[in-house]
Design a protein around this motif. Structure first.
Motif, PDB file in Angstrom:
ATOM      1  N   LYS A 240       0.864  -1.178   0.000  1.00 20.41           N
ATOM      2  CA  LYS A 240       0.000   0.000   0.000  1.00 20.41           C
ATOM      3  C   LYS A 240       0.904   1.233   0.000  1.00 20.41           C
ATOM      4  O   LYS A 240       1.850   1.311   0.779  1.00 20.41           O
ATOM      5  CB  LYS A 240      -0.882  -0.057   1.257  1.00 20.41           C
ATOM      6  N   LEU A 241       0.620   2.180  -0.868  1.00 19.58           N
ATOM      7  CA  LEU A 241       1.452   3.386  -0.949  1.00 19.58           C
ATOM      8  C   LEU A 241       0.882   4.479  -0.049  1.00 19.58           C
ATOM      9  O   LEU A 241      -0.314   4.491   0.226  1.00 19.58           O
ATOM     10  CB  LEU A 241       1.499   3.869  -2.404  1.00 19.58           C
ATOM     11  N   PRO A 242       1.734   5.403   0.425  1.00 18.50           N
ATOM     12  CA  PRO A 242       1.229   6.481   1.296  1.00 18.50           C
ATOM     13  C   PRO A 242       0.192   7.343   0.577  1.00 18.50           C
ATOM     14  O   PRO A 242       0.201   7.426  -0.661  1.00 18.50           O
ATOM     15  CB  PRO A 242       2.471   7.317   1.620  1.00 18.50           C
ATOM     16  N   ASP A 243      -0.692   7.976   1.367  1.00 17.88           N
ATOM     17  CA  ASP A 243      -1.780   8.765   0.779  1.00 17.88           C
ATOM     18  C   ASP A 243      -1.284   9.916  -0.084  1.00 17.88           C
ATOM     19  O   ASP A 243      -1.894  10.258  -1.077  1.00 17.88           O
ATOM     20  CB  ASP A 243      -2.686   9.331   1.885  1.00 17.88           C
ATOM     21  N   ASP A 244      -0.174  10.551   0.338  1.00 16.32           N
ATOM     22  CA  ASP A 244       0.303  11.709  -0.414  1.00 16.32           C
ATOM     23  C   ASP A 244       1.280  11.315  -1.526  1.00 16.32           C
ATOM     24  O   ASP A 244       1.943  12.158  -2.103  1.00 16.32           O
ATOM     25  CB  ASP A 244       0.964  12.727   0.538  1.00 16.32           C
ATOM     26  N   PHE A 245       1.378  10.001  -1.795  1.00 17.98           N
ATOM     27  CA  PHE A 245       2.270   9.519  -2.857  1.00 17.98           C
ATOM     28  C   PHE A 245       1.928  10.203  -4.183  1.00 17.98           C
ATOM     29  O   PHE A 245       0.772  10.429  -4.487  1.00 17.98           O
ATOM     30  CB  PHE A 245       2.096   7.998  -2.980  1.00 17.98           C
ATOM     31  N   GLN A 246       2.959  10.563  -4.944  1.00 16.80           N
ATOM     32  CA  GLN A 246       2.791  11.209  -6.254  1.00 16.80           C
ATOM     33  C   GLN A 246       2.136  12.593  -6.176  1.00 16.80           C
ATOM     34  O   GLN A 246       1.430  12.995  -7.081  1.00 16.80           O
ATOM     35  CB  GLN A 246       2.025  10.301  -7.219  1.00 16.80           C
ATOM     36  N   THR A 247       2.377  13.307  -5.077  1.00 22.15           N
ATOM     37  CA  THR A 247       1.952  14.709  -5.012  1.00 22.15           C
ATOM     38  C   THR A 247       3.204  15.586  -4.934  1.00 22.15           C
ATOM     39  O   THR A 247       4.291  15.102  -4.607  1.00 22.15           O
ATOM     40  CB  THR A 247       1.114  14.998  -3.751  1.00 22.15           C
ATOM     41  N   SER A 248       3.021  16.882  -5.217  1.00 21.09           N
ATOM     42  CA  SER A 248       4.137  17.828  -5.159  1.00 21.09           C
ATOM     43  C   SER A 248       4.846  17.751  -3.817  1.00 21.09           C
ATOM     44  O   SER A 248       6.076  17.724  -3.741  1.00 21.09           O
ATOM     45  CB  SER A 248       3.628  19.258  -5.325  1.00 21.09           C
ATOM     46  N   GLU A 249       4.049  17.706  -2.734  1.00 22.34           N
ATOM     47  CA  GLU A 249       4.610  17.762  -1.383  1.00 22.34           C
ATOM     48  C   GLU A 249       5.462  16.520  -1.102  1.00 22.34           C
ATOM     49  O   GLU A 249       6.504  16.607  -0.461  1.00 22.34           O
ATOM     50  CB  GLU A 249       3.475  17.886  -0.352  1.00 22.34           C
ATOM     51  N   TYR A 250       5.013  15.367  -1.600  1.00 24.06           N
ATOM     52  CA  TYR A 250       5.761  14.121  -1.427  1.00 24.06           C
ATOM     53  C   TYR A 250       7.115  14.222  -2.139  1.00 24.06           C
ATOM     54  O   TYR A 250       8.146  13.864  -1.597  1.00 24.06           O
ATOM     55  CB  TYR A 250       4.936  12.958  -1.990  1.00 24.06           C
ATOM     56  N   TYR A 251       7.092  14.741  -3.364  1.00 25.26           N
ATOM     57  CA  TYR A 251       8.326  14.891  -4.136  1.00 25.26           C
ATOM     58  C   TYR A 251       9.281  15.871  -3.453  1.00 25.26           C
ATOM     59  O   TYR A 251      10.484  15.666  -3.431  1.00 25.26           O
ATOM     60  CB  TYR A 251       8.013  15.392  -5.552  1.00 25.26           C
ATOM     61  N   LEU A 252       8.725  16.937  -2.875  1.00 24.02           N
ATOM     62  CA  LEU A 252       9.552  17.927  -2.172  1.00 24.02           C
ATOM     63  C   LEU A 252      10.225  17.270  -0.965  1.00 24.02           C
ATOM     64  O   LEU A 252      11.425  17.416  -0.750  1.00 24.02           O
ATOM     65  CB  LEU A 252       8.686  19.115  -1.730  1.00 24.02           C
TER      66      LEU A 252
END
Ligand SMILES: [Zn+2]
Length: 284
Positions: A240-252
């Motif tokens: 299971k991947l984290p909820d914020d996976f593949q968002t700007s904030e996750y990449y930051l």
């Protein structure tokens, strides 16, 4: 003519209702109804939940470039429908419909201009045009944008928004990945910065090419940024991947971006970054 209209026509004091059907917009972030006019005045950022909605090239240029400085580059000329592709519809027909709908020739539009006095060439990908997909025309427009930046000795700033490669152009669309990479190298050889602003959504072949090659990587808040969709990855790694996976904030948080910038602050921030990179920082 319907019965109601015929009655209305004979009763002169009953005014015909003039309600445009796009008066309201349903926010993709909070699901609330927002006045389209209010949304547009707020640069397509939801006034209720701050969701950054998609924004086309024209509005983007208007917001970013100094008044009267915007000079759109002519659309790139490329062979159309080289594979004579057809699925449920002919690709030529899809192109025609997209052009009528978006009032653009293809999914990437460039403009010369200045941001708070700094010379710049900006490319904006339009998700409304066939999902911002990258084909021959997008690749050609990208190269033209870089060439204009080299001619003007200024940075090239790209705003990405794309579902990936344009499948109707097969391998020719994938060839735009190395092609745009070579164009970025040309910019570097000329000693000029290449700045990327990732917007919602950027994915697929675009994410694997020019969207991640910026000297400075900026993103708008909560944009979906991905190479492969979440479900495919979850099924492959069986986790299971984290909820914020593949968002700007996750990449930051994971060191893949330099900054996440609110749309309202983008103009000032870009001017500062360009000032630092080109050594033409203005005295405060
Ligand atoms: Zn909202």
């Amino acid at each position: 003519m319907s019965w109601l209209n015929s009655v209305r026509n004979v009763i002169p004091f009953v005014a015909k209702r003039e309600t445009p059907d796009n008066l309201w917009h349903k926010c993709r972030g909070c699901g609330q109804m927002v006045f389209t006019k209010e949304l547009e005045d707020n640069l397509n950022v939801c006034p209720k939940c701050d969701h950054h909605d998609r924004i086309g090239p024209k509005a983007r240029f208007r917001h970013l470039l100094d008044e009267g400085s915007c000079n759109e580059l002519p659309a790139a000329k490329v062979p159309e429908d080289p594979l004579k592709f057809r699925d449920s519809k002919r690709y030529a027909d899809r192109l025609k419909a997209a052009r009528a709908n978006a009032a653009e020739n293809d999914a990437l539009v460039n403009a010369r201009g200045t941001i708070l006095g700094h010379k710049v060439v900006i490319g904006v990908q339009d998700f409304a045009f066939m999902g911002g997909s990258m084909g021959l025309a997008v690749g050609e427009a990208f190269v033209r944008g870089v060439e204009a930046a080299i001619a003007d000795q200024c940075p090239y700033v790209i705003f990405t928004a794309s579902g990936g490669a344009r499948m109707q152009e097969g391998i020719l669309s994938l060839m735009q990945m190395p092609r745009t990479t070579v164009a970025i190298q040309m910019l570097h050889d000329a000693g000029l910065p290449y700045i990327v602003v990732l917007t919602d959504p950027t994915s697929g072949g675009v994410m694997a090419a020019y969207a991640m090659l910026g000297d400075v990587q900026i993103a708008e808040p909560k944009a979906t940024l991905a190479f492969t969709g979440r479900r495919v990855i979850e099924n492959t790694i069986r986790e299971k991947l984290p909820d914020d996976f593949q968002t700007s904030e996750y990449y930051l948080d994971h060191g893949m971006l330099d900054m996440v910038v609110h749309r309202h602050d983008l103009r000032e921030r870009l001017a500062t970054v360009i000032g630092y990179l080109t050594g033409s920082r203005k005295a405060a």
